[in-house]
Design an enzyme around this catalytic site. Sequence first.
Site, mmCIF file in Angstrom:
data_model
loop_
_atom_site.group_PDB
_atom_site.id
_atom_site.type_symbol
_atom_site.label_atom_id
_atom_site.label_comp_id
_atom_site.label_asym_id
_atom_site.label_seq_id
_atom_site.Cartn_x
_atom_site.Cartn_y
_atom_site.Cartn_z
ATOM 1 C CG HIS A 53 -0.156 -46.410 10.030
ATOM 2 N ND1 HIS A 53 0.456 -46.532 8.844
ATOM 3 C CD2 HIS A 53 -0.482 -47.600 10.235
ATOM 4 C CE1 HIS A 53 0.719 -47.747 8.343
ATOM 5 N NE2 HIS A 53 0.152 -48.381 9.422
ATOM 6 C CD GLU A 55 2.033 -40.720 10.122
ATOM 7 O OE1 GLU A 55 3.325 -40.542 10.235
ATOM 8 O OE2 GLU A 55 1.266 -41.696 10.142
ATOM 9 C CB CYS A 83 2.517 -45.497 4.992
ATOM 10 S SG CYS A 83 0.882 -45.593 5.753
ATOM 11 C CB CYS A 86 -0.322 -41.931 6.590
ATOM 12 S SG CYS A 86 -0.716 -42.913 8.057
#
Length: 155
Positions: A53, A55, A83, A86
Amino acid sequence: MEQDKFFMREAIRLSEQAVQKGNEPFAAVLVKDGDIVYTNENQIYTGSDPTFHAEAGLLRRFCTETGITDLREYTLYSSCEPCFMCCGAMVWTKLGRLVYGASDIDLCGLLGQKGAECCRIVFENSPWKPQVVSAVLREESLKVLSAYFKENSKG
């Protein structure tokens, strides 16, 4: 607030760039003392890694490349609420501040799913609690997400 909008525009621009590269429309920008120090886009498809992801990938790469693992003096701008995974990475790196555009509830609404307040849930139950600012340029972020998820499914 204007500074937050400036850096959020960059995160949203990078989320559009992620789509052009074949990934989902998520991106993050890391800032310290008013300067961008690192950026990253979602790379779950091009990297063949469902955990890459924007991040978490940014934090992993930044810490590895710089040797800096305490980010309490940094702000991370994310085009969409991060999420749980993260957010956990933000706790472990002691991120000072998180600013995001659209919420997970917004995103899940586009997907016809039930969303959660990921950041609040993780940070309330963690030893480190970054300052959180939500809904910065929310509509602009939702526009990018909506355009992408009209044509594509999630992950």
